[in-house]
Scaffold this active site. Structure first.
Site, mmCIF file in Angstrom:
data_model
loop_
_atom_site.group_PDB
_atom_site.id
_atom_site.type_symbol
_atom_site.label_atom_id
_atom_site.label_comp_id
_atom_site.label_asym_id
_atom_site.label_seq_id
_atom_site.Cartn_x
_atom_site.Cartn_y
_atom_site.Cartn_z
ATOM 1 N N ASP A 1 49.175 87.465 88.038
ATOM 2 C CA ASP A 1 48.394 86.548 88.859
ATOM 3 C C ASP A 1 47.003 86.436 88.240
ATOM 4 O O ASP A 1 46.193 87.370 88.312
ATOM 5 C CB ASP A 1 48.314 87.054 90.309
ATOM 6 C CG ASP A 1 47.555 86.076 91.206
ATOM 7 O OD1 ASP A 1 46.935 85.132 90.683
ATOM 8 O OD2 ASP A 1 47.584 86.273 92.440
ATOM 9 N N PHE B 1 45.233 91.193 96.070
ATOM 10 C CA PHE B 1 44.921 89.975 96.818
ATOM 11 C C PHE B 1 45.590 88.811 96.114
ATOM 12 O O PHE B 1 45.260 88.477 94.977
ATOM 13 C CB PHE B 1 43.412 89.708 96.949
ATOM 14 C CG PHE B 1 43.160 88.552 97.868
ATOM 15 C CD1 PHE B 1 43.083 88.731 99.244
ATOM 16 C CD2 PHE B 1 43.075 87.256 97.383
ATOM 17 C CE1 PHE B 1 42.913 87.645 100.110
ATOM 18 C CE2 PHE B 1 42.904 86.168 98.239
ATOM 19 C CZ PHE B 1 42.823 86.367 99.604
ATOM 20 N N LYS C 1 42.177 77.919 90.962
ATOM 21 C CA LYS C 1 40.705 77.903 90.989
ATOM 22 C C LYS C 1 40.097 77.043 89.886
ATOM 23 O O LYS C 1 39.897 75.859 90.050
ATOM 24 C CB LYS C 1 40.172 79.337 90.927
ATOM 25 C CG LYS C 1 40.554 80.163 92.172
ATOM 26 C CD LYS C 1 39.804 81.447 92.232
ATOM 27 C CE LYS C 1 40.321 82.418 93.268
ATOM 28 N NZ LYS C 1 39.808 82.167 94.605
HETATM 29 N N1 PLP Z 1 45.566 85.063 93.718
HETATM 30 C C1 PLP Z 1 44.387 85.634 93.457
HETATM 31 C C2 PLP Z 1 44.305 86.712 92.409
HETATM 32 C C3 PLP Z 1 43.232 85.252 94.144
HETATM 33 O O1 PLP Z 1 42.072 85.836 93.887
HETATM 34 C C4 PLP Z 1 43.362 84.232 95.115
HETATM 35 C C5 PLP Z 1 42.174 83.791 95.883
HETATM 36 O O2 PLP Z 1 41.122 84.367 95.858
HETATM 37 C C6 PLP Z 1 44.609 83.658 95.349
HETATM 38 C C7 PLP Z 1 45.693 84.089 94.619
HETATM 39 C C8 PLP Z 1 44.778 82.594 96.387
HETATM 40 O O3 PLP Z 1 44.192 81.414 95.982
HETATM 41 P P1 PLP Z 1 43.844 80.256 97.068
HETATM 42 O O4 PLP Z 1 42.727 80.779 97.889
HETATM 43 O O5 PLP Z 1 43.477 79.069 96.225
HETATM 44 O O6 PLP Z 1 45.086 80.044 97.856
#
Ligand code: PLP
Length: 400
Positions: A230, A145, A259
């Site tokens: 990530d 994700f 976040k």
């Molecule tokens: N990358 C990871 C590992 C995430 O868990 C998330 C969101 O949950 C994102 C990227 C995307 O972040 P955003 O919702 O702020 O676009």
């Protein structure tokens, strides 16, 4: 206190009528938050075991973050990247120093940071590695994700996220998470990067097998390929270290963060990493009206100062071990995964399943989400042992 505001049902009706149905929120309408607790519009307090998908690592409205935001709101909120402002340079330096990296490219959402990292990796592949034009490949993991943009959905393996949104962006290969042989077979001379979550969050807090991430690093080195971690969800203290990769003693070439980079106050994200890679971005290559804005940088700097104390990481390690031990004891739980104050709690679905779990938890005063048969437990890193006891007791009652 909330007597003159709309009822819960009024709020649900307004959201259903006027808001697009992009999510299916549980029928709890929040009005306030402080530390590890939130209060709904009826004045009912709930313990937050959700933690804003790890955006609320410092607790709701941490005083240092609120003070930084208020001070900055009284000074300057936006310059755009057309002009310098006095929070940008210090933010970049402090974030680079916190993460042990050379350079920072700020943005807003986590998805945007991932998109930015993909662009940088492709540019690196063409300009440095010598991959033929338009041929760069990026390898990702199944069940990933990374966000919701069209390019990111192009390599999602969740059909529910993709259906109806094609055509997708080419140039991605998917391998099973944790399988180093599959990754080895997938890498070619055209591989620009391997993009992985250091711990897979959304799919259920999956920690990869021991040694896997070190093997990924070695494989990337052997094949002159970038490793992008990530850490939007798993980074910034959530697992008990500043970066989740720190547990493995492994360094990525680029990290995506988001976040909790603002402690949940506003969208703040960044790509951080090697200067020779991020340095390939030149004026005109990239841009964002709000990316790296003064308010974001001021709040980000306050979040960095909190992380630099090491207090939150320590709390995650110590209370995380306690949380995991308590969850492990529960009847009706088949597996507890994760690290630090973060747990994927697999529930025996013969007991209770689906949205009912979350609704029952909320009715008893605990905010927590369920998906695909697991609870994702991620309390703010200011939670106390007594609050963990309360939360675990509520889960036990609901599973009984
Ligand atoms: N990358 C990871 C590992 C995430 O868990 C998330 C969101 O949950 C994102 C990227 C995307 O972040 P955003 O919702 O702020 O676009």
């Amino acid at each position: 206190m909330f007597a003159d505001v709309l009822s819960v049902q009024d709020h649900l009706s307004l959201a259903a009528r006027w808001g697009a149905h992009d999510s299916e929120p549980y029928p709890v309408v929040l009005a306030q938050g402080e530390g590890a607790w939130v209060t709904d519009v009826d004045g009912r307090r709930l313990l937050d075991f959700h933690g804003g998908y790890s955006a609320i690592n410092f607790g709701h409205r941490h005083p240092a973050l609120i003070a930084a935001a208020k001070a900055q709101l009284d000074r300057l909120t936006l310059s755009t990247r057309a002009f310098h402002h006095d929070q940008y340079g210090p933010f970049c330096q402090e974030l680079a120093e916190l993460t042990g990296t050379d350079m920072v490219l700020p943005s807003n959402s986590g998805s945007e940071a991932v998109e930015t990292a993909l662009k940088i990796a492709r540019k690196w592949a063409y300009r440095v590695k010598g991959v033929p034009d338009e041929a760069a490949e990026i390898i990702v993991a199944a069940d990933n994700f990374h966000g919701r943009t069209v390019t990111i959905l192009s390599f999602s393996t969740d059909p529910r996220h993709r259906a109806g949104f094609g055509p997708f962006t080419p140039g991605f290969k998917v391998v099973p998470y944790g399988d180093i042989d599959a990754l080895r077979s997938a890498i070619t001379a055209n591989t620009a990067a391997v993009l992985l979550e250091s711990v897979q969050g959304q799919v259920g807090v999956i920690v990869p097998p021991k040694g896997y991430l070190a093997d990924v690093r070695a494989l990337c080195d052997d094949n002159n390929t970038l490793f992008i971690a990530d850490e939007v969800q798993c980074g910034l203290g959530r697992t008990g270290t500043t970066l989740a990769l720190d547990h493995e003693g492994v360094r990525a070439d680029l990290y995506t963060l988001g976040k909790s980079l603002s402690g949940g106050l506003l969208p703040v994200s960044a790509v951080v990493g090697r200067g020779d890679v991020l340095g390939l971005i030149k004026p005109g290559d990239h841009g964002s009206t709000f990316g790296g804005n003064p308010l974001a940088c001021a709040v980000g700097r306050a979040a960095i100062r909190l992380l630099a104390t090491g207090k939150f990481q320590e709390c995650s390690r110590e209370l995380g071990a306690y949380l995991h031990a308590r969850l492990d004891e529960l009847d009706g739980v088949t597996e507890v995964r994760g690290r630090g104050l973060w747990a994927g709690v697999q529930i025996d679905e013969r007991r209770i399943a689906g949205r009912r779990v979350t609704e029952e938890l909320a009715a008893r005063g605990l905010l927590c989400t369920e998906s695909n048969g697991h609870l994702r437990v991620a309390p703010p890193l200011v939670v106390t042992r007594e609050e963990i006891d309360f939360g675990v007791r509520v889960i036990a009652d609901v599973l009984a």
